[in-house]
Design an enzyme around this catalytic site. Structure first.
Site, PDB file in Angstrom:
ATOM      1  N   HIS A 163       0.829  -1.210   0.000  1.00  0.00           N
ATOM      2  CA  HIS A 163       0.000   0.000   0.000  1.00  0.00           C
ATOM      3  C   HIS A 163       0.862   1.258   0.000  1.00  0.00           C
ATOM      4  O   HIS A 163       2.059   1.218   0.326  1.00  0.00           O
ATOM      5  CB  HIS A 163      -0.948   0.015   1.217  1.00  0.00           C
ATOM      6  CG  HIS A 163      -0.270   0.169   2.544  1.00  0.00           C
ATOM      7  ND1 HIS A 163       0.094   1.393   3.073  1.00  0.00           N
ATOM      8  CD2 HIS A 163       0.109  -0.750   3.474  1.00  0.00           C
ATOM      9  CE1 HIS A 163       0.658   1.221   4.257  1.00  0.00           C
ATOM     10  NE2 HIS A 163       0.690  -0.071   4.529  1.00  0.00           N
ATOM     11  N   CYS A 180       3.731  -4.451   6.497  1.00  0.00           N
ATOM     12  CA  CYS A 180       3.274  -4.224   5.133  1.00  0.00           C
ATOM     13  C   CYS A 180       4.436  -3.820   4.221  1.00  0.00           C
ATOM     14  O   CYS A 180       5.515  -3.454   4.686  1.00  0.00           O
ATOM     15  CB  CYS A 180       2.206  -3.134   5.103  1.00  0.00           C
ATOM     16  SG  CYS A 180       0.612  -3.662   5.782  1.00  0.00           S
TER      17      CYS A 180
END
Length: 206
Positions: A163, A180
């Site tokens: 992301h 992430c």
């Protein structure tokens, strides 16, 4: 220093090797296969045994042959060069993510369609390695654990996702994620997000 070492001396060695044309990407502070190859090449030019490891003699020779790296050389703002794709990335539609070169390559049938810089999890919250699939996509998302914005999320391993990260865009590699894969180029990620489908493969490797 040898494969598996991760510290600031590795970063300096990579920056010095880059000055000499042996290391062709931004320093990562992680000693992987590419760093070992660069060290072996340097050792060969100096008549040293090409072990691929930095012993005292190799370090002295490297320091003598280079100048002290600047801050920009140690942490350049320019885009990292894409790593040689892992073999698992060579077929189909794949988000091919290299921890060593800190790059994400969106690949289709073995060809790189787009590439971008990425950042990974901190020591206590590492990004998992392996082969996964995109489970779901969210244009806008807020972490339920950390309450941080995660635009253009492509989830691939539980709560871990590729992301956009405003923090990465602002602070660069001085920060880290909670596992992430952070991207700092929002426009480029938005384009890839529009092309990736649920079920596409994700490969995270060194």
């Amino acid at each position: 220093m040898a494969k598996g070492t991760e510290n600031e001396q590795v970063r300096e060695a990579q920056a010095r090797l880059r000055q000499l044309g042996h290391f062709h990407r931004s320093p990562t502070a992680f000693y992987g296969a590419m760093t070992a190859e660069a060290v072996s090449a340097f050792q060969g030019t100096k008549g040293l045994t090409a072990t691929g490891e930095v012993d005292a003699a190799t370090w002295r020779a490297l320091v003598a042959a280079t100048r002290k790296p600047t801050g920009d050389e140690l942490r350049p703002s320019t885009t990292n060069e894409v790593d040689t794709p892992d073999q698992r990335c060579m077929t189909g539609r794949v988000l091919c993510i290299s921890k060593e070169s800190r790059t994400l390559a969106w690949m289709v049938d073995g060809k790189v369609v787009s590439a971008m810089d990425v950042r990974f999890g901190a020591v206590n919250t590492p990004t998992r390695e392996g082969t996964f699939k995109v489970d779901r996509k969210e244009v806008e998302w807020k972490s339920t654990l950390y309450h941080s914005d995660m635009p253009y999320s492509m989830f691939f391993s539980g709560g871990q996702a590729v992301h956009y990260s405003a923090d990465f865009a602002a602070r660069g590699y001085d920060g880290g994620s909670h596992g992430c894969v952070n991207v700092r180029d929002k426009d480029r990620l938005a384009t890839v997000f529009s092309q990736v489908k649920v079920g596409d493969k994700v490969v995270v490797h060194w």
